[in-house]
Design an enzyme around this catalytic site. Structure first.
Site, short mmCIF file in Angstrom:
data_model
loop_
_atom_site.label_atom_id
_atom_site.label_comp_id
_atom_site.label_asym_id
_atom_site.label_seq_id
_atom_site.Cartn_x
_atom_site.Cartn_y
_atom_site.Cartn_z
N ASP A 85 -16.96 -58.62 -32.00
CA ASP A 85 -16.10 -57.44 -31.84
C ASP A 85 -15.63 -57.02 -33.22
O ASP A 85 -15.01 -57.81 -33.94
CB ASP A 85 -14.91 -57.82 -30.94
CG ASP A 85 -14.11 -56.60 -30.48
OD1 ASP A 85 -14.14 -55.56 -31.17
OD2 ASP A 85 -13.42 -56.71 -29.45
N ASP A 96 -13.80 -49.01 -32.67
CA ASP A 96 -13.70 -50.37 -32.14
C ASP A 96 -14.93 -50.58 -31.26
O ASP A 96 -15.14 -49.81 -30.32
CB ASP A 96 -12.38 -50.44 -31.34
CG ASP A 96 -12.04 -51.81 -30.80
OD1 ASP A 96 -12.81 -52.75 -31.01
OD2 ASP A 96 -10.97 -51.92 -30.16
N HIS A 156 -8.14 -49.55 -24.28
CA HIS A 156 -6.88 -49.02 -24.80
C HIS A 156 -7.07 -47.71 -25.54
O HIS A 156 -8.17 -47.43 -26.02
CB HIS A 156 -6.26 -50.05 -25.77
CG HIS A 156 -7.25 -50.57 -26.77
ND1 HIS A 156 -7.42 -50.01 -28.00
CD2 HIS A 156 -8.17 -51.57 -26.69
CE1 HIS A 156 -8.39 -50.66 -28.64
NE2 HIS A 156 -8.87 -51.60 -27.87
N HIS A 164 -3.76 -50.77 -30.29
CA HIS A 164 -3.65 -50.90 -28.83
C HIS A 164 -2.61 -49.91 -28.30
O HIS A 164 -1.56 -50.30 -27.81
CB HIS A 164 -3.32 -52.35 -28.44
CG HIS A 164 -4.46 -53.28 -28.73
ND1 HIS A 164 -4.30 -54.51 -29.33
CD2 HIS A 164 -5.80 -53.16 -28.52
CE1 HIS A 164 -5.49 -55.09 -29.47
NE2 HIS A 164 -6.41 -54.29 -28.99
N GLU A 189 -13.63 -51.36 -22.87
CA GLU A 189 -14.23 -52.68 -23.09
C GLU A 189 -14.25 -53.55 -21.85
O GLU A 189 -13.38 -54.37 -21.65
CB GLU A 189 -13.54 -53.41 -24.25
CG GLU A 189 -12.03 -53.39 -24.27
CD GLU A 189 -11.48 -54.02 -25.56
OE1 GLU A 189 -11.97 -55.09 -25.95
OE2 GLU A 189 -10.57 -53.44 -26.15
N GLU A 280 -18.22 -52.97 -25.79
CA GLU A 280 -17.16 -52.00 -26.11
C GLU A 280 -17.69 -50.85 -26.96
O GLU A 280 -18.50 -51.04 -27.87
CB GLU A 280 -16.03 -52.71 -26.87
CG GLU A 280 -14.87 -51.79 -27.25
CD GLU A 280 -13.69 -52.53 -27.88
OE1 GLU A 280 -13.90 -53.63 -28.43
OE2 GLU A 280 -12.56 -52.00 -27.82
#
Ligand code: MN
Ligand code: MN
Length: 294
Positions: A85, A96, A156, A164, A189, A280
């Site tokens: 990640d 992300d 998020h 987040h 994710e 993700e």
């Protein structure tokens, strides 16, 4: 969203996606996690980005938030499943993205479950879409593949220097009237597991985020606070702190956590030791959703 901001999201996304694809070649049984993390973070910088958080390399039943420590000797074990990640930011606008690699044929289906769940919802990230419908679709895909979604991990929202942010995007059905808006940046994710479908926190946290500056007297604590402030509220690794002794760092960090200066993200493990997979992407909500990390 302003054009200039959208460009930063796209630039961060392009770097994240290039580094994600390049990182696949680093992954082999026996390779130290520390080497992989350092190479990922170096590649992000070489391409003109900054890591939005430390490279997370979470093995087997660890779902998320493991990053190597200083002198970490962990190597990819035989038959493992590994979540990679990584995050990139340009002026605080974050990309992300994550993927899972399996070193055993046993987990091919598990890896595919989170990946399909992610692919199935990307086109649903349109203005006016009910968030609850996205979560339901994730659960449906993962259960349809014969696995369980991890119910207490979520995607998020993303805001400048805020990883987040709201809204949280559950991987299971929930009740809410919240709808997505044009130009909103979100990280989706899905996590799938062979276990019960819940994670718990483990000790110690290896990733931190600065909450607020406070007066501190201990010189190590003061140095760490000063170091932490350069990340503008984005997470950083214990491994990055410029103090050689991990023992000294942890003593000082304990004080900083008690004072409310630092927040720790502990590694998250599946409660029944079930293997976990993750996929993700970062998406900008639009009639044609923009997947910045595609
Ligand atoms: Mn991530
Ligand atoms: Mn995320």
């Amino acid at each position: 969203m302003e054009e200039e901001i959208l460009e930063k999201y796209k630039k961060a996304g392009k770097i994240a996606s290039e580094v994600r694809e390049a990182s696949r070649k680093l992954l082999n049984v026996g390779v130290p996690l520390l080497d992989i993390a350092e190479k990922i973070e170096a590649m992000i910088r070489e391409k003109g980005g900054e890591p939005a958080f430390p490279a997370n390399l979470s093995l087997n039943d660890i779902a998320a938030h493991y990053t190597p420590v200083k002198k970490d000797e962990t190597r990819i074990p035989e038959g493992a499943i590994l979540k990679v990640d990584l995050g990139v930011h340009m002026d605080g606008y974050v990309a992300d993205t994550a993927y899972t690699v399996s070193f055993s044929d046993d987990y091919a289906g598990l890896v595919d479950a989170s990946k399909s769940a992610l692919e199935n919802i990307l086109e649903l990230c349109t203005p006016g879409r009910k968030l609850a419908d996205i979560s339901a679709k994730i659960q449906e895909t993962i259960e349809g593949a014969g696995y369980k979604p991890v119910s207490n991990l979520t995607g998020h929202g993303l805001q400048q220097y805020f990883l987040h942010a709201d809204p949280h995007v559950p991987n299971v059905r929930f009740s809410s009237d919240y709808t997505l808006s044009e130009g909103q940046a979100i990280a989706i994710e899905p996590f799938a597991t062979e276990g019960e479908g819940r994670i718990k926190e483990t000790e110690p946290a290896l990733i931190y985020m600065m909450l607020a500056g406070k007066p501190v007297r201990n010189p190590d604590a003061r140095l760490i606070m000063q170091f932490a402030s350069r990340f503008n509220g984005l997470p950083f690794a214990e491994r990055w702190i410029p103090i050689e002794s991990t023992f000294k760092i942890r003593m000082a960090v304990r004080e900083l956590k008690e004072k409310g200066v630092l927040y720790g993200y502990p590694p998250l493990k599946e409660v029944s030791k079930g293997m976990v997979s993750q996929a993700e992407h970062t998406v900008i909500v639009a009639d044609e959703p923009i997947v910045t990390t595609k």
